[in-house]
Design an enzyme around this catalytic site. Structure first.
Site, PDB file in Angstrom:
ATOM      1  N   CYS A 122       0.317  32.903 -21.213  1.00 54.01           N
ATOM      2  CA  CYS A 122       0.697  32.519 -19.854  1.00 54.01           C
ATOM      3  C   CYS A 122      -0.503  32.736 -18.930  1.00 54.01           C
ATOM      4  CB  CYS A 122       1.891  33.350 -19.389  1.00 54.01           C
ATOM      5  SG  CYS A 122       2.334  33.063 -17.660  1.00 54.01           S
TER       6      CYS A 122
ATOM      7  N   ASP B 162       3.194  32.809 -25.117  1.00 54.55           N
ATOM      8  CA  ASP B 162       4.189  31.736 -25.146  1.00 54.55           C
ATOM      9  C   ASP B 162       4.119  31.092 -26.521  1.00 54.55           C
ATOM     10  OD1 ASP B 162       5.298  31.784 -22.520  1.00 54.55           O
ATOM     11  OD2 ASP B 162       3.453  30.904 -21.751  1.00 54.55           O
TER      12      ASP B 162
END
EC number: 1.7.1.13
Length: 125
Positions: free
Chosen positions: A41, A48
């Site tokens: 992120c 992620d």
């Protein structure tokens, strides 16, 4: 640094050897699922994870599968948003492959009760 890390770090998606000639004149679809996509992120640095689903009808070239794996793995420690990672992958592959059509679905794991799916389809250009 381990040999796999070095290979990922030095990988260049634009290298000619990553793309092979398509030896078939008929239209056919190549479907590839990459279930271990990871990036970071850009705001928090939290990881992620996503499943990338690539589908394309080749014209003159196809991608070498190890090259695709290395390219996808090159995002592992990059701080990049869902939207930017999906668009960067699509644009890089589309410009190199020049397929008759191509679609990428980036299905990110839910985080913070939000589930994001990015779909990019050359048929909608």
């Amino acid at each position: 640094m381990k040999y796999g890390e070095k290979e990922i770090q030095e990988f260049d998606i634009n290298a000619e050897e990553n793309f092979w000639p398509n030896e078939h004149e008929k239209n056919y679809t190549i479907n590839i699922e990459l279930p271990e996509f990871m990036c970071l992120c850009p705001r928090s640095g939290y990881p992620d994870f996503a499943i990338m689903k690539l589908s394309y009808v080749p014209d003159k070239k196809v991608i070498e599968l190890k090259a695709l794996k290395l390219y996808i793995n090159s995002f592992m420690y990059r701080h990049i948003s869902h939207e930017n990672s999906a668009n960067e992958i699509f644009d890089a592959l589309y410009s190199q492959l020049e397929p008759k059509s191509m679609k990428l679905i980036a299905d990110f794991n839910p985080r913070g009760n939000v589930h994001t799916v990015i779909e990019i389809d050359s048929e909608t250009f």
